[in-house]
Every structure is written in C-alpha cells, then in structure tokens.
Design a protein around this motif. Sequence first.
Motif, short mmCIF file in Angstrom:
data_model
loop_
_atom_site.label_atom_id
_atom_site.label_comp_id
_atom_site.label_asym_id
_atom_site.label_seq_id
_atom_site.Cartn_x
_atom_site.Cartn_y
_atom_site.Cartn_z
N THR A 151 0.84 -1.19 0.00
CA THR A 151 0.00 0.00 0.00
C THR A 151 0.88 1.24 0.00
OG1 THR A 151 -0.06 0.19 2.39
CG2 THR A 151 -1.69 -1.26 1.38
N ALA A 152 0.23 2.41 -0.12
CA ALA A 152 0.98 3.66 -0.09
C ALA A 152 1.76 3.81 1.22
CB ALA A 152 0.03 4.84 -0.28
N ALA A 153 1.24 3.22 2.30
CA ALA A 153 1.94 3.31 3.58
C ALA A 153 3.26 2.55 3.54
CB ALA A 153 1.05 2.75 4.69
N GLY A 154 3.35 1.54 2.67
CA GLY A 154 4.58 0.75 2.61
C GLY A 154 5.68 1.39 1.79
N LEU A 155 5.35 2.33 0.91
CA LEU A 155 6.37 2.93 0.05
C LEU A 155 7.46 3.65 0.84
CD1 LEU A 155 4.27 4.32 -2.94
CD2 LEU A 155 5.95 2.47 -3.00
N PRO A 156 7.12 4.56 1.75
CA PRO A 156 8.19 5.23 2.49
C PRO A 156 9.03 4.26 3.32
CG PRO A 156 6.09 6.39 2.75
CD PRO A 156 5.79 5.07 2.12
N ALA A 157 8.44 3.20 3.79
CA ALA A 157 9.18 2.24 4.61
C ALA A 157 10.29 1.57 3.81
CB ALA A 157 8.22 1.19 5.18
N VAL A 158 10.03 1.29 2.53
CA VAL A 158 11.07 0.69 1.68
C VAL A 158 12.25 1.64 1.55
CG1 VAL A 158 11.57 -0.07 -0.68
CG2 VAL A 158 9.44 -0.78 0.43
N ARG A 159 11.96 2.89 1.25
CA ARG A 159 13.02 3.89 1.12
C ARG A 159 13.78 4.07 2.44
NH1 ARG A 159 11.92 8.92 2.48
NH2 ARG A 159 9.73 8.71 1.84
N GLU A 160 13.05 4.10 3.56
CA GLU A 160 13.68 4.30 4.84
C GLU A 160 14.62 3.14 5.20
OE1 GLU A 160 10.18 4.77 7.13
OE2 GLU A 160 9.79 6.79 6.37
N GLU A 202 8.47 8.69 -4.70
CA GLU A 202 9.21 7.71 -3.92
C GLU A 202 10.43 7.19 -4.67
OE1 GLU A 202 9.27 6.47 -0.84
OE2 GLU A 202 7.87 8.07 -0.36
N VAL A 203 10.25 6.87 -5.95
CA VAL A 203 11.38 6.34 -6.73
C VAL A 203 12.48 7.40 -6.84
CG1 VAL A 203 12.09 5.50 -9.00
CG2 VAL A 203 9.95 4.71 -7.99
N ARG A 204 12.08 8.63 -7.06
CA ARG A 204 13.06 9.71 -7.14
C ARG A 204 13.84 9.84 -5.84
NH1 ARG A 204 12.06 16.07 -6.63
NH2 ARG A 204 14.18 16.75 -7.09
N ALA A 205 13.13 9.78 -4.71
CA ALA A 205 13.80 9.90 -3.42
C ALA A 205 14.75 8.74 -3.19
CB ALA A 205 12.76 9.96 -2.30
N THR A 206 14.35 7.54 -3.60
CA THR A 206 15.21 6.37 -3.44
C THR A 206 16.46 6.50 -4.30
OG1 THR A 206 13.36 4.94 -2.87
CG2 THR A 206 15.33 3.87 -3.72
N ARG A 207 16.28 6.93 -5.54
CA ARG A 207 17.45 7.13 -6.41
C ARG A 207 18.39 8.18 -5.80
NH1 ARG A 207 17.33 9.56 -12.49
NH2 ARG A 207 16.74 11.38 -11.26
N GLY A 208 17.81 9.22 -5.21
CA GLY A 208 18.63 10.26 -4.59
C GLY A 208 19.51 9.72 -3.48
N LEU A 209 19.03 8.71 -2.75
CA LEU A 209 19.84 8.12 -1.68
C LEU A 209 21.11 7.49 -2.24
CD1 LEU A 209 17.09 6.36 0.48
CD2 LEU A 209 18.32 8.48 1.02
N LEU A 210 21.03 6.94 -3.46
CA LEU A 210 22.17 6.24 -4.05
C LEU A 210 23.15 7.18 -4.74
CD1 LEU A 210 20.36 3.11 -5.53
CD2 LEU A 210 21.64 3.28 -3.39
#
Length: 475
Positions: A151-160, A202-210
């Motif tokens: 769910t949408a609630a799970g997206l930030p958890a993956v990035r975190e 979310e994908v953009r934020a995850t890419r930014g971490l890398l």
Amino acid sequence: MAAITRARRAEIQLVSARIRRAGQRSSHPTRRIADAIRAELPEVTALEAWRMALGWSRAVAVEEIVMACLAAGLPEPGLTEPMLCRWEHDPRERPSADYAVMIGRAYGTTLQALGLTRHARAITSPRPSDIHYGRPDRTSPLPTTGEPMTTAAGLPAVRESLHLALQVDPSAGAAVLEAAEAAVEHYALHYSRHPPHTLFAEVRATRGLLLGPLGRDSQPSSGLLRHLGWLSGMLGNLAHHLGDDTGARVHLSAAAHLGNRSGDARLLAWAHGAHSMTLRASGHHEAAVRSARRGLEAAPNVLVRAQLNAWALAPALAARGDGEGAEAAWRAAENAMAAAPGVEPGRWGYDLAEHRLHGAELHLTLSQPVRAAPLAEESVAATVSGTPGWAAATLLLARAEAAAGEGGDAAARALAVLDRVPANRLRATSRARLAQLGSDLAGLQAAAVVELRDRLRELPAPITPHGRPAPADQS
C-alpha cells in the motif's frame, strides 16, 4: 426500504449525474449537490447521495475509505462494495462507529450529513484514539485483507530501510546493493498499485539516496550503476504515464547509459524500447524506429525480442506509415513469443496480456479493427478489473467496437473505465485512448456517448497548472 428495480436504479444514476454536473458547473459545494439529489430522488439515502454528489462509483468510494484508514495509520480494512451497498440501501445494515468515522473523513463531511447520527452522538470530533478497528484492544476487530507493504503506507518504509542500510555502510557495499535491488523489485512488482505521481516521488527519493555513494566512488560498482539505471528507467516510465514525454526521454537516456556502463543488456534493451515509445508519442517517428532497433540489438533473449518488436518497433513503423514493415515486426514478435520458454511478471517483464495489448493497438493504428478486437478481448480477460492494464485493453476494445459501428457499446466500456479508475490513477496513455475514442464517436448522439462526452469534458488534468496531481475524488 422497498427494492428498487434495475430500470429505476439506472434512472437514478442518470438523474444524479445530471444534478452533479449542474452543481459542479455552478460551483455548488458537495453538500448542496447531495441535498438536490435527495430532493429529486427521495428514495436515495443521505449516504448514497453524498457518494453520487462526489461522482464516485462504489469501487472508488471503497478505495477512498481505505486510503483514509491508511492515512490515519490504521491497517487496511476488509471493506467491500457489497458492504457499502448494504449500508446505503438497507436501514437494518449500518456501518460500525469505526467505519462511520472513516467514511466521514473520506467524503469530507460530518456523520450527521451522511445520516449516521447514531455514531455522530458517540464521536463528534474523531481523533486517532477514537478509532480502534484492527487494533489489539478491540474485542472483535474488523477483518483485514491484502498485503500492507504494497500500500501507499509501505512505500516510504522501503526507502527508509535503504536509507538505514546506507547509514550503516555509506560506501554502498553488498548489504546496501541487496537492499537497493529489493527496492527496485518492490517498485516494479507493485508499479500499478499506486498513482503515478505518488510512485514517482518515492522512486526519485530512493534514487537520490544512491547518488551519495556514487559521487564518493571514482569507480562505482556495476551493481550500483545497474540499480540507478533501473530507477531512472522507472522514472522515465512514470513520467510518460504522467504525460511528460520530454522529461521521460531524459530519464530513459540516463537509464540506457547506465545500462551500457553496467553491462546490463536487459536494462539497455528496455530503456531503448521505452525511449522509442516516448519518441513515438511525441511524433518523432524516425527517431522512434532507430531507438527500437537499438533496443533489439541489445536484447539478451527471445522474450525480450518479442517485447521490443511488439512494443517498440512495430508501432513505430506503423506510426511512420510503413504498414508492411509493421506487419513484419509483428510477425517476428509473434514467432519470438511462441518460442519464449515462459513469461516474466512485473514492470520489467513481459507476458501474454501485454503482448496482446500491443497487438491490438498496432492493428488499430493500421486501420484493422477486426484484427484488433479479439486481441484486445484476450488482453482484457487476462487482466484484473480496475488495473491500468485492464483500462488500456478495455479502451482499445472500445475503439475497435466504435470502428465496427457499435458506438453505444464502445461508450459504455469507456464509462466503465471512468467509473472504476480514479482520475489520479488514470495514466496519460489511457487519457490519450479516451480522447481518441471521443474523436471516433464524434457526431453520435446515443445516451452513453453523450454521457461519455460530458465525463471527458469534466475529467481533470493529471497534473494541474499549479503542479498538483489530479484530485482523488474524481472518477
């Protein structure tokens, strides 16, 4: 309440749609539209009138109520359309206090306005502490369904979690790369479960971490480059689905470069295929053909060749006006698909439903609706109702029916898509197919066609002029 006949129910829907459109044109608030519906249709309950005033189908209303629950930090409830139907029509069947609070939040009104006064006396100003469903302190929790991490609630958890791995190992060692690979897989497998603008962020934020470890390492690992490439490719695909093809081409060019640098032939082939798709959408047909052929040159196996021929080369050739070349590319795709040992699910994979979808669209481009219709029907049958794939195949089938002179049926299919898929989840590709269908049906005055024309005029843009996504309360 006496049972309402099917004919009367259809009449109620038409009347409520007319009142809602008139109220929206007059900038009336939802409350006044709901009151007007009840004044003209006394058999409609307040709960149903508010849903009609919002313009939501029951499927959309259920989704909005579920999203309200998730936004409150609660588990996903087991709410279904039949449950909501019973609450709307049967005075003996009323939602629990927990559900009533969430319905009020989703509909943006009070429990009194919804006719849920029994709950309004108990909970006049709901707070998170008032809502107990699904929590351990409830003696009879409501059933929960689904996979909460999708769910949408799970997206930030993956990035975190990826961020946490990077905090422990800023150099992006094996554990970080494993977490990045899992994140890419998660986004890919659940791509269609989220509105494009939500997943894009979310994908953009995850890419930014890398990007941090990439900048610190003069010789980054092929694994890091590969994951950055797939995330860039996904951003390109999402940008395309948001109608931003110029932005999509930037992301996809980066994905192709990273695929080449990392030695990932699958990424390189896919990025060139997606780049061909965006070029074709922008009218750059010669460049689309060249990009498709570059993808085919990189294709690592027979299934990818089937995908690149059907998804990229054949439609690019058809758009360029080369019908013979398009037919040859489609035959190559069919032969490769027949020889493929299996299919792959997910955003980067390829399966029979997607293959038939591309075939239907190709034959419509080639003005061959008789060949397109059965392919679209097969694709519809192989997809889940309400998903983006189902919407795309349904609209292609509608266009084939319109070409065959079945305008009423075609419009009814398109209306089903608008009822089932909220505006903020309707991809730019489906919006383009709806616009094409509207042109196909121009001049027809059947009731369904007229309603479709009205609905298309009212459909909000995917991204507003102020940079905001389409509201979730439209269908």
